[in-house]
Write an enzyme that holds these catalytic residues in place. Structure first.
Site, mmCIF file in Angstrom:
data_model
loop_
_atom_site.group_PDB
_atom_site.id
_atom_site.type_symbol
_atom_site.label_atom_id
_atom_site.label_comp_id
_atom_site.label_asym_id
_atom_site.label_seq_id
_atom_site.Cartn_x
_atom_site.Cartn_y
_atom_site.Cartn_z
ATOM 1 N N ILE A 13 0.712 -1.300 0.143
ATOM 2 C CA ILE A 13 -0.069 0.079 -0.016
ATOM 3 C C ILE A 13 0.995 1.256 0.038
ATOM 4 O O ILE A 13 0.707 2.256 -0.669
ATOM 5 C CB ILE A 13 -0.903 -0.054 1.174
ATOM 6 C CG1 ILE A 13 -1.653 -1.296 0.924
ATOM 7 C CG2 ILE A 13 -1.965 1.137 1.132
ATOM 8 C CD1 ILE A 13 -2.626 -1.456 2.281
ATOM 9 N N ASN A 36 10.309 -6.853 4.399
ATOM 10 C CA ASN A 36 9.048 -7.511 3.451
ATOM 11 C C ASN A 36 8.940 -6.776 2.248
ATOM 12 O O ASN A 36 7.814 -6.695 1.581
ATOM 13 C CB ASN A 36 7.795 -7.582 4.393
ATOM 14 C CG ASN A 36 6.864 -8.686 3.736
ATOM 15 O OD1 ASN A 36 7.334 -9.531 2.999
ATOM 16 N ND2 ASN A 36 5.646 -8.341 3.976
ATOM 17 N N SER A 37 9.801 -6.106 1.709
ATOM 18 C CA SER A 37 9.805 -5.472 0.137
ATOM 19 C C SER A 37 11.255 -5.271 -0.402
ATOM 20 O O SER A 37 12.145 -5.754 0.329
ATOM 21 C CB SER A 37 9.094 -4.032 0.548
ATOM 22 O OG SER A 37 9.888 -3.415 1.398
ATOM 23 N N ASN A 101 7.541 -4.501 17.024
ATOM 24 C CA ASN A 101 7.722 -3.786 15.787
ATOM 25 C C ASN A 101 6.763 -2.841 15.484
ATOM 26 O O ASN A 101 6.736 -1.745 15.219
ATOM 27 C CB ASN A 101 7.555 -4.894 14.470
ATOM 28 C CG ASN A 101 8.002 -4.123 13.252
ATOM 29 O OD1 ASN A 101 8.898 -3.391 13.186
ATOM 30 N ND2 ASN A 101 7.343 -4.352 12.122
ATOM 31 N N SER A 126 -7.041 -1.385 10.458
ATOM 32 C CA SER A 126 -7.486 -2.513 9.808
ATOM 33 C C SER A 126 -9.028 -2.723 10.282
ATOM 34 O O SER A 126 -9.257 -2.470 11.432
ATOM 35 C CB SER A 126 -6.639 -3.547 10.223
ATOM 36 O OG SER A 126 -7.346 -4.803 9.518
ATOM 37 N N TYR A 151 -1.367 -9.619 15.675
ATOM 38 C CA TYR A 151 -1.659 -8.569 14.850
ATOM 39 C C TYR A 151 -2.741 -7.747 14.791
ATOM 40 O O TYR A 151 -2.742 -6.218 15.109
ATOM 41 C CB TYR A 151 -1.811 -9.232 13.260
ATOM 42 C CG TYR A 151 -2.083 -8.214 12.151
ATOM 43 C CD1 TYR A 151 -1.363 -7.131 11.743
ATOM 44 C CD2 TYR A 151 -3.731 -8.359 11.875
ATOM 45 C CE1 TYR A 151 -1.819 -6.423 10.830
ATOM 46 C CE2 TYR A 151 -3.780 -7.499 10.875
ATOM 47 C CZ TYR A 151 -2.879 -6.404 10.395
ATOM 48 O OH TYR A 151 -3.632 -5.554 9.563
ATOM 49 N N LYS A 155 -3.108 -3.303 16.084
ATOM 50 C CA LYS A 155 -3.766 -2.217 15.434
ATOM 51 C C LYS A 155 -4.621 -1.560 16.561
ATOM 52 O O LYS A 155 -4.864 -0.424 16.560
ATOM 53 C CB LYS A 155 -4.642 -2.745 14.476
ATOM 54 C CG LYS A 155 -3.714 -3.276 13.232
ATOM 55 C CD LYS A 155 -3.012 -2.223 12.535
ATOM 56 C CE LYS A 155 -2.050 -2.436 11.501
ATOM 57 N NZ LYS A 155 -1.151 -1.574 11.116
ATOM 58 N N ASN A 200 -2.808 -14.547 1.845
ATOM 59 C CA ASN A 200 -3.975 -13.772 1.346
ATOM 60 C C ASN A 200 -4.515 -14.333 -0.079
ATOM 61 O O ASN A 200 -3.774 -15.019 -0.955
ATOM 62 C CB ASN A 200 -3.649 -12.202 1.248
ATOM 63 C CG ASN A 200 -3.497 -11.810 2.287
ATOM 64 O OD1 ASN A 200 -2.215 -11.102 2.686
ATOM 65 N ND2 ASN A 200 -4.108 -11.450 3.418
ATOM 66 N N ARG A 232 -15.981 -10.757 2.425
ATOM 67 C CA ARG A 232 -15.272 -9.742 2.640
ATOM 68 C C ARG A 232 -15.464 -8.497 1.893
ATOM 69 O O ARG A 232 -16.041 -8.557 0.768
ATOM 70 C CB ARG A 232 -13.540 -10.128 2.386
ATOM 71 C CG ARG A 232 -13.148 -11.067 3.484
ATOM 72 C CD ARG A 232 -12.986 -10.784 4.591
ATOM 73 N NE ARG A 232 -12.407 -11.780 5.494
ATOM 74 C CZ ARG A 232 -13.021 -12.704 6.207
ATOM 75 N NH1 ARG A 232 -14.522 -12.830 5.907
ATOM 76 N NH2 ARG A 232 -12.356 -13.757 6.841
ATOM 77 N N ASP A 299 -10.830 -17.131 11.160
ATOM 78 C CA ASP A 299 -11.312 -16.138 10.193
ATOM 79 C C ASP A 299 -12.836 -15.856 10.433
ATOM 80 O O ASP A 299 -13.490 -16.763 11.149
ATOM 81 C CB ASP A 299 -11.529 -16.916 8.799
ATOM 82 C CG ASP A 299 -10.377 -16.885 7.972
ATOM 83 O OD1 ASP A 299 -9.634 -16.076 8.087
ATOM 84 O OD2 ASP A 299 -10.219 -17.589 6.896
HETATM 85 C C1 UD1 Z 1 -6.760 -10.613 7.204
HETATM 86 C C2 UD1 Z 1 -7.030 -9.672 8.296
HETATM 87 C C3 UD1 Z 1 -6.812 -8.513 8.019
HETATM 88 C C4 UD1 Z 1 -5.235 -8.100 7.119
HETATM 89 C C5 UD1 Z 1 -5.437 -9.044 6.202
HETATM 90 C C6 UD1 Z 1 -3.813 -8.877 5.611
HETATM 91 C C7 UD1 Z 1 -8.946 -10.352 9.619
HETATM 92 C C8 UD1 Z 1 -10.252 -10.539 9.932
HETATM 93 N N1 UD1 Z 1 -8.333 -9.931 8.827
HETATM 94 O O1 UD1 Z 1 -7.745 -10.414 6.206
HETATM 95 O O2 UD1 Z 1 -6.934 -7.414 8.844
HETATM 96 O O3 UD1 Z 1 -5.275 -6.631 7.090
HETATM 97 O O4 UD1 Z 1 -5.450 -10.433 6.746
HETATM 98 O O5 UD1 Z 1 -2.945 -9.787 5.910
HETATM 99 O O6 UD1 Z 1 -8.001 -10.830 10.692
HETATM 100 N N2 UD1 Z 1 -9.094 -17.410 1.663
HETATM 101 C C9 UD1 Z 1 -9.280 -18.807 1.040
HETATM 102 N N3 UD1 Z 1 -7.968 -19.557 0.669
HETATM 103 C C10 UD1 Z 1 -6.766 -18.850 0.626
HETATM 104 C C11 UD1 Z 1 -6.749 -17.465 1.510
HETATM 105 C C12 UD1 Z 1 -7.898 -16.954 1.901
HETATM 106 O O7 UD1 Z 1 -10.392 -19.289 1.103
HETATM 107 O O8 UD1 Z 1 -5.987 -19.265 0.463
HETATM 108 C C13 UD1 Z 1 -10.302 -16.735 2.303
HETATM 109 C C14 UD1 Z 1 -10.014 -16.505 3.655
HETATM 110 O O9 UD1 Z 1 -10.817 -17.663 4.226
HETATM 111 C C15 UD1 Z 1 -11.089 -15.255 3.853
HETATM 112 C C16 UD1 Z 1 -10.881 -14.473 2.497
HETATM 113 O O10 UD1 Z 1 -10.329 -15.691 1.643
HETATM 114 O O11 UD1 Z 1 -12.438 -15.705 3.803
HETATM 115 C C17 UD1 Z 1 -9.795 -13.593 2.404
HETATM 116 O O12 UD1 Z 1 -8.616 -13.861 2.985
HETATM 117 P P1 UD1 Z 1 -7.372 -12.926 3.312
HETATM 118 O O13 UD1 Z 1 -6.722 -12.508 2.014
HETATM 119 O O14 UD1 Z 1 -6.107 -13.686 3.882
HETATM 120 O O15 UD1 Z 1 -7.856 -11.782 4.168
HETATM 121 P P2 UD1 Z 1 -8.447 -11.805 5.481
HETATM 122 O O16 UD1 Z 1 -8.346 -12.791 6.452
HETATM 123 O O17 UD1 Z 1 -9.865 -11.294 5.425
#
Ligand code: UD1
Length: 340
Positions: A13, A36-37, A101, A126, A151, A155, A200, A232, A299
């Protein structure tokens, strides 16, 4: 020309925000410890804007180095503080490192703002501070729930530190609560660079489609949502970056209504994991290999933003669609491929 310090400015970001700041005429100085960059991000920012930001590499949780930096740089007009660890899972394994950190770096910055008469700070927060909200869409007034990870707790703690510090010190802050930032710059010169296996969703999707991963695991299809997968509020990183420019301009222009203002940065749309996959397949023309596996611990089921306060008070609105987010993420993945 106003000079803005962007901490974490080579990150996902941060780098997009540096571009948007430069494009409206701010001078930017980036501090990052490159944990991490990559330093190459500076070259790519320069390719986009034609301007190379000043750069210093050090760790903002180092109190001495941070004080030295500020004593060498007396003309900073405002700070956007991104530099932080951000992986939920990793924070469970390394809680002390996360507090050290994320919290100490904010304290060091605040200490030096006070010393050097710097008044304005934009802070990266967040939607994780809400946990699973009782009401959706979630407004900024929703109660802060007990954190599910170190984490998320950092925040929450940083927001509290800002709440009390802005009361008594000559410091103002805007905390921006991001929902799920995804996508990449349209130039495909900057984007998200996850080290190792991505946690992610979107980087995992694009890496699977390009052949770096075999299958995307969809974590759970037994949620109380229309298709059973978790929901989300995905938002384009360039929309997020633009909100930072507006936030810093708001403080410089004396438009803030209180010493600490908090805004949700989301689109207001809830999107399920399967809808994200379908959008990706639509814009890329690729068929994604995925399978349903059990829920991922920690989650939440569903969360999306009430964006009215950001729209009306901050004067900012997310503009880019889910398909545009996925198309830009895919373009970025393809641009990265030859470099791997
Ligand atoms: C999380 C944190 C958020 C943080 C972000 C960045 C929470 C609620 N949210 O977001 O604050 O800024 O990480 O690291 O703690 N999914 C899959 N398969 C995958 C990966 C993800 O199905 O391989 C699903 C997850 O279950 C979720 C959605 O995709 O439902 C988004 O996941 P992700 O991108 O990891 O973000 P959050 O967990 O929402």
């Amino acid at each position: 020309m106003k000079k803005i310090l962007v901490t974490g400015g080579t990150g996902f970001i941060g780098s997009h925000t540096v571009v948007e700041l430069q494009q409206v005429g701010f001078e930017v100085i980036v501090v990052d410890n490159l944990s991490n960059s990559s330093i190459d991000v500076l070259d790519n920012i320069t390719r986009i804007t034609g301007i190379r930001p000043t750069f210093e590499e050090f760790d903002l949780s180092d109190r001495k180095k941070t004080a030295e930096f500020f004593s060498r740089n007396k003309n900073i007009d405002g700070i956007i503080h991104f530099a932080a660890f951000k992986a939920v899972g990793e924070s469970m394994e390394k809680p002390v490192e996360y507090y050290q950190n994320n919290v100490v770096s904010l304290l060091n910055i605040l200490e030096n703002m006070k010393e050097n008469g710097i008044r304005d700070l934009v802070f990266s927060s967040s939607c994780t501070v809400y946990g699973q909200p009782d009401e959706l869409p979630v407004t900024e007034k929703a109660p802060i729930k007990q954190a599910w990870s170190p984490y998320g707790n950092t925040k929450q703690m940083c927001e509290e530190i800002l709440r009390f510090s802005t009361v008594s010190l000559p410091i103002r802050s805007i905390a921006l609560r991001y929902f799920n930032p995804i996508g990449a710059h349209e130039s495909a010169l900057i984007g998200e660079l996850p080290l190792g296996v991505p946690n992610n969703l979107v980087p995992f999707i694009t890496q699977t489609a390009i052949g770096l991963r075999k299958t995307l695991n969809v974590f759970g299809n037994d949620y109380d949502t229309p298709d059973g997968t978790a929901i989300r509020d995905y938002i384009h990183v360039v929309d997020i970056a633009k909100a930072h420019v507006i936030a810093i301009q708001r403080m410089i222009g004396e438009k803030g209504k209180s010493k600490l203002e908090i805004f949700n940065l989301g689109t207001g749309n809830g999107t399920s994991v399967l809808e994200v996959i379908h959008s990706f397949e639509r814009v890329s023309g690729e068929k994604l290999n995925y399978s349903i596996v059990p829920r991922r611990p920690g989650d939440v089921e569903k969360v999306w933003a009430d964006t009215r306060f950001a729209n009306e008070e901050l004067g900012w609105k997310a503009e880019l669609s889910l398909d545009e987010m996925m198309a830009s993420a895919w373009k970025w993945e393809k641009a990265l491929a030859p470099r791997k």
